[in-house]
Design an enzyme around this catalytic site. Structure first.
Site, PDB file in Angstrom:
ATOM      1  N   GLU A 279       0.547  -1.392   0.216  1.00  0.00           N
ATOM      2  CA  GLU A 279      -0.039   0.124  -0.461  1.00  0.00           C
ATOM      3  C   GLU A 279       0.622   1.110  -0.042  1.00  0.00           C
ATOM      4  OE1 GLU A 279      -3.641   0.424   0.044  1.00  0.00           O
ATOM      5  OE2 GLU A 279      -2.417   2.064  -0.740  1.00  0.00           O
TER       6      GLU A 279
ATOM      7  N   LYS B   6       5.482   4.701  -9.762  1.00  0.00           N
ATOM      8  CA  LYS B   6       4.560   5.155  -9.614  1.00  0.00           C
ATOM      9  C   LYS B   6       3.335   4.079 -10.049  1.00  0.00           C
ATOM     10  CE  LYS B   6       6.060   7.198  -5.422  1.00  0.00           C
ATOM     11  NZ  LYS B   6       6.043   8.926  -5.189  1.00  0.00           N
TER      12      LYS B   6
HETATM   13  N1  HSE Z   1      10.448  11.691  -2.822  1.00  0.00           N
HETATM   14  C1  HSE Z   1       8.995  11.098  -3.176  1.00  0.00           C
HETATM   15  C2  HSE Z   1       8.160  12.024  -3.160  1.00  0.00           C
HETATM   16  C3  HSE Z   1       8.801  10.398  -1.397  1.00  0.00           C
HETATM   17  O1  HSE Z   1       8.622  13.560  -3.263  1.00  0.00           O
HETATM   18  O2  HSE Z   1       6.380  11.981  -3.293  1.00  0.00           O
HETATM   19  C4  HSE Z   1       7.516   9.283  -1.638  1.00  0.00           C
HETATM   20  O3  HSE Z   1       7.590   8.317  -2.576  1.00  0.00           O
END
Ligand code: HSE
Ligand code: NDP
Length: 433
Positions: free
Chosen positions: A130, A206
């Protein structure tokens, strides 16, 4: 007090997220046991340096550098090391020994997800992740479970906090890119190497994870088209504002229905978003994922996409789910990749565009540019012209109707080569219509 079955939890990593997971697990262990129906015993924490300072006050005797022995005796292994190795080997070892695993490791899942899922399938174990997309925001479980009866058509996500923080400060305060990036690093939002954030690598990882779940199709990281935000300057932000848009780094995962059936497109780039769109109101380092599903309609998931304690919330949610599964028994639910949809090249994507050009300010220029756009199958929706300070050139901002990316890019090349365009200032897609 109920005499629950004890489950041994191995924690790998005690950095920003891991230290908070350990602290919350120790603090709320009894309550989590009641929710899970099992006692969650933190058996140990594997790190590189047991004596390193931690963000939370944790018992020193829990620390070890021997991850492999810790994994061997565990029912559930939580991996919060990050990166590919040794995280990958440790997770495979854990799965091989029959443990369920929890990870927040987007880099690993986006590149080696199928290997981990296959290994888990073979032994009936489960991989929970998650926290791997959008930190604390529940989005993996909604896509995998809550929307399993629906058909997701599109996801538009602000899934990188660092870039949203930078673009938001540039938009609201007129701040300079380099200054705000330094502040994002100081605040701990940025990855150790901020290239991962500003060049869109983190968001692309992502996007691959979200698209795989949404479209029941394995989406390799290489199939995600990616552009970062380094070229976004104050001029682009200001012209977006004048046209009623805000610039956001978006992860767009889209189902494209054509005459040969469905395909998908997965892409990350800075895009213009109408100021009335819910994503336009996502400020600071927050994340949001806007999902459009056939029956459910639009849904918005919003909150902290990063941060140690916030991300620990998602990790502990996974831990409770894993513990419940151990108590209930049965095999884990494998990743659903049955649809195996083709993934389109970005050139075949259709969207609206805003093209910003510096041009000679003399008779016939607009007509010549309009001809090039028309020949390229790109239809003009709006034109804004402002005289530049030199008095002999103008800045033209051309909004287009929907056009195919490869038509658009060929047209922009011809515009750039025409005798009347001094400079192509920017070409941005418009998303969210
Ligand atoms: N470096 C990532 C961001 C951290 O700025 O969202 C979370 O994955
Ligand atoms: P950190 O870099 O803060 O912590 C990493 C931890 O792993 C450290 O405790 C380190 O040990 C340990 N470690 C590194 N190498 C090894 C090794 N070879 N063997 C054992 N332990 C090792 O990472 P984060 O906590 O920030 O991130 C953890 C995961 O969570 C990553 O996958 C990240 O992408 C993900 N994530 C992070 C978010 C955040 O806001 N930070 C948000 C969402 C996801 P030592 O301390 O001794 O050096």
């Amino acid at each position: 007090m109920i005499d629950y079955r004890r489950l041994r939890i191995a924690l790998l990593g005690a950095g920003a997220v891991g230290s908070q997971v350990a602290a919350l697990l120790l603090k709320h262990g009894d309550e989590l046991a009641d929710r899970a129906g099992a006692a969650l015993e933190l058996a140990g924490i594997a790190v590189r340096d047991p004596d390193a300072p931690r963000d939370a006050d944790l018992p020193h005797e829990l620390f070890t550098t021997d991850a492999e022995t810790l994994i061997l005796g565990a029912d559930i292994v939580i991996e919060l090391i990050g990166g590919i190795e040794p995280a990958r080997s440790y997770l495979l070892q854990a799965i091989g020994s029959g443990a369920d695993v929890v990870t927040a490791n987007k880099a690993l899942l986006a590149t080696h997800g199928p290997e981990l899922f296959d290994a888990a399938d073979q032994v009936g174990a489960q991989v929970y992740y998650e926290a791997a997309a959008a930190g604390a925001i529940p989005i993996i479980r909604p896509l995998r479970d809550s929307l399993a009866g629906d058909r997701v058509n599109r996801i538009m996500g602000i899934v990188n906090g660092t870039t949203n923080y930078i673009l938001d400060r540039m938009d609201t305060e007129g701040a300079d890119f380099d200054d705000v990036l330094a502040q994002a690093q100081a605040l701990g939002y940025a990855e150790a190497d901020p290239t991962a954030d500003v060049d869109g690598f983190d968001a692309a990882q992502k996007a691959a994870i979200l698209a795989s779940l949404a479209f029941h199709t394995t989406v390799p990281l290489e199939a995600v088209y990616r552009e970062g935000i380094r070229h976004i300057d104050a001029g682009i932000i200001a012209s977006a504002r004048r046209a009623g848009y805000v610039v956001k780094l978006l992860a767009v995962c889209e189902r494209v229905t054509g005459e040969h059936g469905d395909a998908i497109s997965v892409r990350v780039y800075p895009a213009l978003v109408d100021r009335q769109h819910p994503l336009a109101s996502v400020h600071g380092a927050n994340n949001a994922v806007f999902v459009e599903a056939e029956a459910a309609g639009p849904l918005m998931f919003y909150g902290a996409g990063a941060g140690g304690v916030q991300t620990a919330s998602a990790v502990l949610g996974d831990l409770v789910s894993a513990a419940r599964r151990h108590v209930a028994g049965g095999v884990g639910v494998g990743e659903s990749t049955y649809a195996n949809l083709p993934i389109l090249e970005v050139g075949r994507v259709t969207t609206r565009y805003q093209i910003t050009l510096d041009v000679d300010d003399r008779p016939g220029v607009l007509a010549e540019l309009a001809g090039i756009l028309s020949d390229g199958n790109v239809s003009i929706a709006t034109v804004e012209q402002t005289l530049r300070e030199d008095g002999v050139s103008a800045r033209l901002v051309i909004g287009t109707h929907k056009a195919v990316e490869q038509d658009l890019s060929g047209t922009v090349e011809r515009l750039a080569a025409s005798g009347v365009v001094e400079r192509v200032v920017s070409v941005l897609r418009v998303e969210g219509d």
